[in-house]
Design an enzyme around this catalytic site. Structure first.
Site, mmCIF file in Angstrom:
data_model
loop_
_atom_site.group_PDB
_atom_site.id
_atom_site.type_symbol
_atom_site.label_atom_id
_atom_site.label_comp_id
_atom_site.label_asym_id
_atom_site.label_seq_id
_atom_site.Cartn_x
_atom_site.Cartn_y
_atom_site.Cartn_z
ATOM 1 N N TYR A 61 -11.844 -5.016 7.333
ATOM 2 C CA TYR A 61 -10.541 -4.604 7.852
ATOM 3 C C TYR A 61 -10.651 -3.489 8.881
ATOM 4 C CZ TYR A 61 -5.889 -2.730 8.187
ATOM 5 O OH TYR A 61 -4.695 -2.296 8.698
ATOM 6 N N HIS A 62 -11.313 -2.410 8.483
ATOM 7 C CA HIS A 62 -11.328 -1.209 9.326
ATOM 8 C C HIS A 62 -12.236 -1.373 10.533
ATOM 9 C CE1 HIS A 62 -10.484 -0.380 5.124
ATOM 10 N NE2 HIS A 62 -9.573 0.453 5.577
ATOM 11 N N TYR A 76 0.864 -1.176 0.000
ATOM 12 C CA TYR A 76 0.000 0.000 0.000
ATOM 13 C C TYR A 76 0.899 1.223 0.000
ATOM 14 C CZ TYR A 76 -3.699 3.153 1.739
ATOM 15 O OH TYR A 76 -4.594 4.167 1.920
ATOM 16 N N LYS A 90 -10.574 16.803 16.291
ATOM 17 C CA LYS A 90 -9.827 16.181 15.203
ATOM 18 C C LYS A 90 -9.731 17.174 14.046
ATOM 19 C CE LYS A 90 -9.479 12.098 13.660
ATOM 20 N NZ LYS A 90 -8.061 11.899 13.962
ATOM 21 N N HIS A 105 -9.475 8.827 11.109
ATOM 22 C CA HIS A 105 -9.251 7.739 12.060
ATOM 23 C C HIS A 105 -9.555 8.250 13.463
ATOM 24 C CE1 HIS A 105 -7.056 6.389 8.511
ATOM 25 N NE2 HIS A 105 -7.314 5.172 8.942
ATOM 26 N N ASP A 159 -8.173 13.804 8.396
ATOM 27 C CA ASP A 159 -7.968 12.444 8.891
ATOM 28 C C ASP A 159 -9.222 11.935 9.597
ATOM 29 O OD1 ASP A 159 -6.917 10.098 10.044
ATOM 30 O OD2 ASP A 159 -6.328 11.217 11.830
#
Lengths: 365, 672
Positions: free
Chosen positions: B171-172, B17, B540, B546, B544
């Site tokens: 995945y996440h 990646y 935040k 996350h 981003d």
């Protein structure tokens, strides 16, 4: 502890260190009335502050903000309803309209706190849900935890909403409705708007609980659901008109959808109309005076307890004092505070401290 | 040595990646990687590209070229694939909200180079559900977003048949804290939502539908509990087979195969003793290759130093070599499924399937996964699971070598490099990209651009497939921000529930009970000393998404008695400073994982100073290299927390002390 104890190095030393930063209340009041955001924020912090010096300054700030204008200007609106009814989205939609029409808006968003034994913490806000993403100088949002006070809204809500009223055209208090909250909100707001969620059963509970006596305007949100929303609206409409309260008010029930942005303007028209109704009936000033009085008593009781109230002459005498000076209740409040404080000190201390500037108050009360 | 003569299975696709700074720099990196034996590409896009903003948008500040390559228009795409034959390459793109646009640029580029789009093969990630739940690069509300996914599927099935239009990601979810059962359940619910949506469009004929099912692939995580993870993948295969047969009547078993790619777990990679991550990565990879019947089709491995910053080419090479050793040196590919017939494995698989079925029924009863996202249910479940994991690490029940046990270490020669042992993106990348973009805007035919954008808006407002008008936009030189804004104007924007409103946990598992009790006392006493309860803003900034770390800090702070304001992701520094002022907070905590901490933290500090909030302490958390941390501290940030600070209790105690110190109170020190 006697008065000299506060000079010791025990717990009180914590407090002393922080007092230097407290603002001058009269200066602050002027800046708030000019609408300076930093001053509004600082004033709200002061009103929230429980240190002894801060309480005195808070009372002085409220006194400096008092006046006829405070009894007649602006519109204090309580928005309440069950969790999940979409209050934030609805308030957001209303703010958009108010801002488009050029009115400034202050919001107090109240959220529940966890129980004291579980730390008393709180997750506040979703302010971003209320706020549109762009920067807007005409909108100010403060979130507040209810801090488990008497099951209703925190006692800070009232002075804070009062402060906001001194500089914003519209002030909205948003709370989750849980019975006592509505009763408290009705003791603060000019207009109480209840937001109902269609087909949730909450509305029915609400009708049964008898608290339906309180709101002035009803909004059934999520009208895009269709039939269930209309059914809930009909149920509320059947129960809403009451004989015992202001007969000339019609207790409107509005179908709105925050997500589809429909019915918002009509709801606002009803809310505006309610303020007009209060003004025409000569009720707005009277209602606010009554609210101020109730909150002054509540603040005094919270700070000094029943014993303190007795030192100020008892409930009835305090009420009378306040009624005599309807636009200067906070000046009275501050005088009574100082009086009680001085009485506490003289009762508790053999050194018999007298605070010179408060001499005259003993004659007053 | 006879191994060479044995019949071996084909190995999986090996990818890394990657992408950073600019199309040109990334192209060089790709060609180097391909020369080293990498067999496919996995493109990482930067956050402005992922969230549909041009490089010169205010929200893009500090983010351009950071976590991936910036692609603003077709010329960038051309440069990214310079000297790479599109018809021979298998290209995976980690792109979601703007997936139709990046796919349109790729198809547009192929057409410009005279390549038949039918020859293109690769994957667009294109799974919006997990963006709402974990990764955060969503733009539009769920309804229009699901429509865009359906449009890409409906388009590619006839025009780019070798393309995997969507890659359902569990995945996440694992990165956000999901247990294996939750991963299975929510990924399969997502797949159902996508397929149901495609079916509802009526574009696909019933005899074409099995092909659509066959094109659905998955992107799965593999954690360190590799036996269970292996069972999870066998469970995935069984459940997918059953679902596609019963729910979608796919008769051909080949079309029902569970096809998946893997990136192994990043959540468990550690900043302390980072060399240990290598054995973690190897073991995690075992889970997805061991069982032939449930083997991954494509694998990308993180680098050993991911918890420290961006990996360098050498770090990426090491990750690739791990795969090559597994595929070419071991005898793994010489055997049939070595786990078939194991009663232990079978029992574990059944257990997972049973749990997942229950949770799927639960979500379906709430109206499906989209409804369960809008209500906040799934996000709350994930935040809760993640909190349990962190508590287990804190209490030592979950051992992490080098973090909460066996911390003593000799100095590692691996981390002594003068570069801090991480990759630094080109600091001029943002400026260069903006210059390139602005030059591009001047060079194109404005009338063509306007017409193409009008066509796009018209398609968005109607039922017309979004792809043809997007490809026309690509060819006309439309930019990523223009494409994103056109659809924003039609669809609106969306903020999903933050999920942090989970109920407070009063049981003893709340960290170590004595520490939490002690923290609650400290928070309460400090609040009393300052006159009002401690109030914290968790922010935040930047693009981003996350948010897992920020959410855990917010929940923990609430649990120990803070009044916490958290507004979710993607805020400008101005919005954060304004919120700090309006809310009257005692502290601002910033969380940034995209590598843009220097620009964003500085901007927040600046905005706070202009609001007279210089006395309100700011702290920051994220993947922040030591060198940057020191700079930030010297600029006035009061504390920096990185992945090595695993104990939330310790962080909380320090936060209270920072507040105390900034208000003239003495620090209380470490918790007992």
């Amino acid at each position: 502890m006697n008065a000299t104890g506060s000079n010791g190095l025990d717990c009180c030393s914590d407090g002393e260190m922080t007092q230097a930063n407290l603002p001058d209340p009269e200066q602050l009041a002027l800046r708030i009335q000019r609408g300076e955001r930093a001053a509004v924020a600082s004033g709200l912090n002061l009103l929230d502050n429980k240190l002894a010096d801060a309480r005195s300054r808070s009372a002085r700030l409220l006194a400096a903000l008092s006046g006829e204008r405070w009894l007649n200007d602006g519109h204090l609106i309580g928005v309440t309803g069950p969790p999940g009814a979409g209050k934030s989205s609805l308030v957001c939609a209303m703010i958009r309209e108010w801002r488009l029409s050029g009115r400034t808006v202050g919001v107090l968003a109240v959220d529940p706190s966890s129980r004291p034994e579980l730390g008393g913490g709180a997750l506040l806000g979703d302010r971003i849900r209320i706020k549109n993403s762009s920067h807007d100088e005409g909108l100010f949002i403060r979130s507040l935890a209810n801090r488990n006070q008497l099951g209703g809204v925190a006692s800070e809500v009232w002075p804070m909403s009062g402060l906001m009223l001194a500089c914003f055209d519209i002030v909205v208090i948003e709370t989750v409705g849980v019975g006592q909250t509505e009763i408290d909100i009705a003791e603060i707001a000019d207009t109480v708007c209840y937001v109902a969620q269609p087909a949730s059963g909450d509305a029915i509970q609400y009708l049964k609980s008898g608290i339906i006596e309180i709101p002035d305007v009803f909004a059934v949100n999520k009208s895009d659901l269709g039939a269930p929303a209309r059914k809930t609206a009909a149920e509320i409409a059947r129960s809403a008109p009451r004989q015992d309260r202001r007969e000339d008010w019609d207790y409107p029930v509005c179908l709105v959808s925050a997500s589809m942005n429909t019915g918002i303007k009509q709801l606002q028209d009803h809310i505006d109309r309610h303020r007009g109704f209060l003004v025409n009936a000569g009720l707005l000033g009277k209602q606010r005076t009554r609210h101020h009085k109730a909150w002054v008593m509540r603040l005094l009781k919270e700070e000094f307890g029943t014993f303190g109230l007795d030192l100020a002459g008892g409930l009835a005498a305090i009420g009378e004092r306040l009624s005599e000076n309807r636009s200067g209740q906070f000046a009275e409040y501050e005088r009574m505070r100082q009086h009680i404080l001085s009485r506490f000190k003289s009762d508790n201390s053999s050194s018999n401290i007298t605070i010179k500037e408060h001499h005259h108050e003993q004659a007053v009360i | 040595m006879v191994a060479g003569q044995k019949k071996r299975d084909q190995p999986w696709l090996m990818r890394t990646y990657s992408g950073h700074s600019s199309a040109k720099a990334s192209n060089t990196l790709y060609r180097t990687n391909l020369a080293k034996g990498q067999t496919g590409l996995s493109v990482a896009f930067d956050l402005p590209t992922q969230t549909g903003y041009d490089a010169d948008n205010v929200l893009a500040r500090g983010e351009v070229g950071k976590v991936g390559v910036p692609i603003s228009h077709i010329e960038d795409m051309d440069q990214l694939f310079d000297q790479i034959p599109l018809d021979q390459m298998n290209t995976a793109m980690t792109i979601n909200a703007t997936a139709p646009w990046l796919l349109a640029l790729y198809i547009g580029l192929a057409q410009r180079r005279g390549i038949d789009p039918k020859k293109l093969s690769g994957t667009t990630q294109n799974d919006i559900i997990k963006e709402y739940l974990s990764r955060g690069t969503y733009i539009y509300p769920p309804g229009p977003s699901m429509r865009l996914i359906a449009d890409t599927i409906n388009y590619t099935i006839t025009h780019v048949p070798k393309w995997n239009p969507t890659n359902i990601c569990s995945y996440h979810l694992q990165e956000a804290g999901a247990t294996p059962v939750q991963e299975l359940a929510y990924a399969l619910c997502t797949a159902m939502a996508v397929l149901d949506r495609v079916k509802a469009t009526g574009v696909i004929t019933p005899d074409q539908f099995p092909q659509v099912v066959e094109r659905i692939s998955f992107f799965v995580n593999a954690g360190i509990r590799f036996v269970e993870e292996c069972c999870k993948l066998r469970a995935f295969g069984e459940m997918w087979d059953e679902m596609t047969l019963n729910r979608y009547q796919v008769a051909d078993p080949k079309l029902r195969r569970f096809r998946y790619g893997v990136q192994v777990n990043s959540l468990g990679l550690t900043e302390p003793q980072p060399e240990n991550n290598v054995q973690r990565i190897v073991l995690e990879m075992l889970a997805v290759v061991l069982s032939k019947g449930a083997r991954a089709r494509a694998i990308q491995l993180p680098a050993w130093n991911e918890a420290m910053g961006l990996p360098r080419p050498w770090d990426q090479q090491w990750a690739l070599r791990i795969q090559q050793v597994m595929a070419f040196e071991t005898d793994l590919l010489e055997y049939a499924d070595i786990l078939d017939g194991s009663p232990v494995i079978a029992a574990k698989v059944s257990e997972l399937i049973e749990g997942a079925r229950t949770e799927i029924a639960n979500v379906e009863a709430q109206g499906g996964i989209v409804a369960a996202i809008e209500s906040g249910y799934i996000k709350r479940e994930l935040v809760g699971s993640h909190m349990n994991r962190l508590r287990a690490i804190e209490s030592g029940d979950l051992k992490i070598i080098g973090v909460n046990c066996f911390q003593e270490t000799a100095e590692s020669p691996l981390t002594l490099g003068s570069d801090g042992s991480i990759m630094k993106t080109n600091p001029a990348a943002e400026r260069e990209q903006i210059e390139r973009l602005q030059a591009h805007r001047k060079s194109r035919n404005d009338a063509e651009v306007r017409a193409a954008l009008q066509g796009l808006a018209d398609a968005a407002k109607s039922d017309e497939n979004i792809m043809p008008s997007s490809i026309r936009c690509a060819m006309a030189g439309v930019t990523t921000g223009e494409w994103g804004d056109s659809l924003r104007a039609v669809f609106g924007e969306f903020r999903p529930p933050t999920g942090i409103d989970i109920s407070i946990d009063s049981r003893e598992v709340l960290g170590k009970k004595d520490q939490v009790t002690e923290l609650r006392t400290r928070v309460a006493n400090t609040g009393t000393a300052l006159g009002r309860p401690l109030k914290l803003l968790v922010g935040k900034p930047g693009l981003d998404g996350h948010s897992n770390g920020a959410e855990q800090v917010a929940v923990k702070a609430r649990d120990v008695g803070f009044e916490v304001v958290y507004d979710g992701i993607r805020l400008t520094p101005q919005q954060i400073a304004q919120a700090a002022q309006e809310e009257g907070v005692h502290m601002v905590g910033l969380s940034i994982l995209s590598g843009s901490h220097m620009e964003l933290v500085e901007a927040v500090l600046q905005e706070m100073r202009t609001r007279d909030l210089a006395t309100v302490p700011v702290i920051a958390g994220g993947i922040i290299p030591q060198e940057d941390a020191e700079k930030l501290l010297s600029q006035g940030v009061h504390a920096i927390y990185t992945p090595k600070d695993f104990s939330l209790n310790t962080i909380m105690a320090d936060m209270v002390d920072v507040i105390r110190e900034c208000n003239g109170l003495e620090r209380l020190g470490l918790l007992q």
